[in-house]
Design a protein around this motif. Structure first.
Motif, PDB file in Angstrom:
ATOM      1  N   UNK A   1       0.826  -1.209   0.000  1.00 43.16           N
ATOM      2  CA  UNK A   1       0.000   0.000   0.000  1.00 43.16           C
ATOM      3  C   UNK A   1       0.862   1.261   0.000  1.00 43.16           C
ATOM      4  N   UNK A   2       1.956   1.245   0.763  1.00 42.33           N
ATOM      5  CA  UNK A   2       2.853   2.397   0.793  1.00 42.33           C
ATOM      6  C   UNK A   2       3.524   2.617  -0.560  1.00 42.33           C
ATOM      7  N   UNK A   3       3.978   1.550  -1.189  1.00 46.11           N
ATOM      8  CA  UNK A   3       4.599   1.686  -2.506  1.00 46.11           C
ATOM      9  C   UNK A   3       3.596   2.234  -3.509  1.00 46.11           C
ATOM     10  N   UNK A   4       2.403   1.670  -3.521  1.00 46.71           N
ATOM     11  CA  UNK A   4       1.366   2.135  -4.446  1.00 46.71           C
ATOM     12  C   UNK A   4       1.053   3.614  -4.214  1.00 46.71           C
ATOM     13  N   UNK A   5       0.999   4.026  -2.952  1.00 47.51           N
ATOM     14  CA  UNK A   5       0.724   5.422  -2.625  1.00 47.51           C
ATOM     15  C   UNK A   5       1.850   6.321  -3.120  1.00 47.51           C
ATOM     16  N   UNK A   6       3.092   5.870  -2.989  1.00 46.86           N
ATOM     17  CA  UNK A   6       4.233   6.655  -3.476  1.00 46.86           C
ATOM     18  C   UNK A   6       4.137   6.861  -4.986  1.00 46.86           C
ATOM     19  N   UNK A   7       3.805   5.822  -5.717  1.00 45.02           N
ATOM     20  CA  UNK A   7       3.668   5.970  -7.171  1.00 45.02           C
ATOM     21  C   UNK A   7       2.523   6.917  -7.526  1.00 45.02           C
ATOM     22  N   UNK A   8       1.409   6.811  -6.819  1.00 40.41           N
ATOM     23  CA  UNK A   8       0.280   7.712  -7.095  1.00 40.41           C
ATOM     24  C   UNK A   8       0.628   9.152  -6.765  1.00 40.41           C
ATOM     25  N   UNK A   9       1.336   9.355  -5.655  1.00 42.70           N
ATOM     26  CA  UNK A   9       1.741  10.712  -5.274  1.00 42.70           C
ATOM     27  C   UNK A   9       2.725  11.284  -6.281  1.00 42.70           C
ATOM     28  N   UNK A  10       3.613  10.445  -6.817  1.00 45.76           N
ATOM     29  CA  UNK A  10       4.563  10.907  -7.837  1.00 45.76           C
ATOM     30  C   UNK A  10       3.834  11.341  -9.101  1.00 45.76           C
ATOM     31  N   UNK A  11       2.788  10.598  -9.477  1.00 43.02           N
ATOM     32  CA  UNK A  11       2.052  10.936 -10.693  1.00 43.02           C
ATOM     33  C   UNK A  11       1.219  12.202 -10.528  1.00 43.02           C
ATOM     34  N   UNK A  12       0.620  12.381  -9.369  1.00 43.89           N
ATOM     35  CA  UNK A  12      -0.307  13.506  -9.174  1.00 43.89           C
ATOM     36  C   UNK A  12       0.363  14.760  -8.638  1.00 43.89           C
ATOM     37  N   UNK A  13       1.517  14.607  -7.973  1.00 45.05           N
ATOM     38  CA  UNK A  13       2.163  15.750  -7.343  1.00 45.05           C
ATOM     39  C   UNK A  13       1.437  16.249  -6.102  1.00 45.05           C
ATOM     40  N   UNK A  14       0.549  15.429  -5.551  1.00 45.34           N
ATOM     41  CA  UNK A  14      -0.263  15.848  -4.393  1.00 45.34           C
ATOM     42  C   UNK A  14       0.063  15.011  -3.169  1.00 45.34           C
ATOM     43  N   UNK A  15      -0.221  15.582  -1.992  1.00 47.67           N
ATOM     44  CA  UNK A  15      -0.215  14.785  -0.760  1.00 47.67           C
ATOM     45  C   UNK A  15      -1.356  13.783  -0.844  1.00 47.67           C
ATOM     46  N   UNK A  16      -1.064  12.537  -0.498  1.00 50.15           N
ATOM     47  CA  UNK A  16      -2.106  11.499  -0.507  1.00 50.15           C
ATOM     48  C   UNK A  16      -2.236  10.936   0.909  1.00 50.15           C
ATOM     49  N   UNK A  17      -3.463  10.907   1.385  1.00 52.29           N
ATOM     50  CA  UNK A  17      -3.765  10.335   2.699  1.00 52.29           C
ATOM     51  C   UNK A  17      -4.013   8.852   2.544  1.00 52.29           C
ATOM     52  N   UNK A  18      -3.400   8.059   3.419  1.00 53.71           N
ATOM     53  CA  UNK A  18      -3.589   6.612   3.335  1.00 53.71           C
ATOM     54  C   UNK A  18      -4.880   6.211   4.017  1.00 53.71           C
ATOM     55  N   UNK A  19      -5.576   5.262   3.402  1.00 53.73           N
ATOM     56  CA  UNK A  19      -6.794   4.746   4.003  1.00 53.73           C
ATOM     57  C   UNK A  19      -6.423   3.744   5.097  1.00 53.73           C
ATOM     58  N   UNK A  20      -7.260   3.580   6.118  1.00 51.78           N
ATOM     59  CA  UNK A  20      -6.966   2.629   7.192  1.00 51.78           C
ATOM     60  C   UNK A  20      -6.820   1.211   6.655  1.00 51.78           C
TER      61      UNK A  20
END
Length: 326
Positions: free
Chosen positions: A307-326
């Motif tokens: 989940x952390x890796x996936x979030x890092x890739x999404x944040x890199x693509x969007x340039x936004x802070x991403x909040x992780x879901x529980x």
């Protein structure tokens, strides 16, 4: 004493390493080895006193537990088939190379009575265990963290530069540090990332910001083309006029106060398989089976790392802070 029959799925570098370690465990009978390259399976089996088999099904018929050390993108199918056969599973990291697949494995593990352990070996490395003891037993109150985990290149072996095999650079290397930071500081609340592409066909240089639910914040840099400059793996943890620093898996330097002299711990005398935690994680897997206990690194831990890796890739693509879901 009845020995646990264990099979190795994937007889590459890590499969061979696990086979060698488990073959020395008196509680284990290394029963079978399977690899799509049959010559490699035969060589590994011969070296460890096991039988080389020609399919995953044949291996599952002969064992009670499996070690899955196939390429990253092949972990999910083998793990699910082993769990369907009610076998205990040690799956090398990453648990999967997508959140959706990681969730499938997590749910399968929850339905199963089998032990499922994920191969995040850094949790067992003596240097990083010493860090955790300082955080817990010495009352070190962390404020901020700077970490790096680099590779010198993605050329040797050739598959490390192929996202269809690794799932992407973060799944191959950086996931270790993301898991380690979560193990020390708890759940991550949000992530921001800047990443770039230079030498390879994928994003390869990452600057990651992490906010933890505990209030700790961290920077993590990870480069795939950094050269093998020592230490290519390093952590600095800053507290109240105090610092914990690691250099590779070889040493820890602890400065407990503003005017204190640094306290050094060296781990260079340990053999590599101990220094990197491989013996300890394999022993922990067997312990969990023998004692009927949960794994030391659970499927949920593996899911969170993915989940952390996936979030890092999404944040890199969007340039936004991403909040992780529980």
């Amino acid at each position: 004493m009845t020995k646990i029959r264990i099979g190795i799925v994937g007889a590459g570098h890590m499969g061979q390493r696990h086979a060698q370690i488990l073959a020395r465990d008196e509680r284990v009978h290394l029963a079978a080895v399977y690899d799509i390259q049959q010559e490699r399976a035969r060589a590994c089996a011969q070296a460890c006193g096991a039988e080389a088999v020609e399919s995953l099904e044949a291996l599952l018929e002969r064992v009670e537990a499996v070690v899955i050390a196939t390429p990253n993108t092949q972990h999910v199918e083998a793990t699910l088939r082993a769990l369907e056969a009610e076998r205990h599973v040690f799956c090398e990291k990453p648990l999967a190379t997508s959140v959706e697949d990681a969730h499938r494995v997590l749910e399968a593990s929850r339905r199963s009575r089998s032990v499922v352990q994920v191969g995040h070996n850094r949790r067992f490395a003596p240097v990083y265990r010493a860090v955790r003891r300082l955080l817990e037993e010495e009352g070190f109150r962390p404020h901020a963290v700077h970490a790096k985990m680099n590779r010198g290149e993605l050329l040797v072996p050739p598959w490390v530069g192929d996202p269809s095999v690794t799932g992407g650079f973060l799944y191959e290397t950086t996931i270790h540090m993301l898991d380690l930071l979560r193990w020390w500081f708890g759940e991550v609340a949000s992530v921001a990332v800047h990443a770039s592409q230079h030498e390879y066909s994928e994003l390869e240089d990452f600057s990651i910001l992490l906010r933890f639910q505990s209030g700790v914040h961290a920077t993590l840099t990870s480069s795939a083309d950094a050269s093998w400059h020592f230490p290519f793996e390093r952590v600095e943890i800053f507290g109240a006029h105090a610092t914990i620093e690691t250099q590779e898996l070889e040493r820890l330097i602890y400065t407990p106060s503003a005017r204190a002299s640094p306290i050094r711990q060296e781990f260079t005398d340990l053999e590599e398989e101990w220094r990197w935690g491989y013996v300890q994680e394999d022993t922990a897997f067997v312990d969990a089976i023998v004692r009927g206990q949960p794994a030391a690194v659970t499927a949920l831990d593996g899911y969170r790392a993915v989940q952390l890796v996936d979030t890092c890739y999404r944040a890199a693509r969007t340039g936004e802070w991403i909040t992780l879901s529980p």
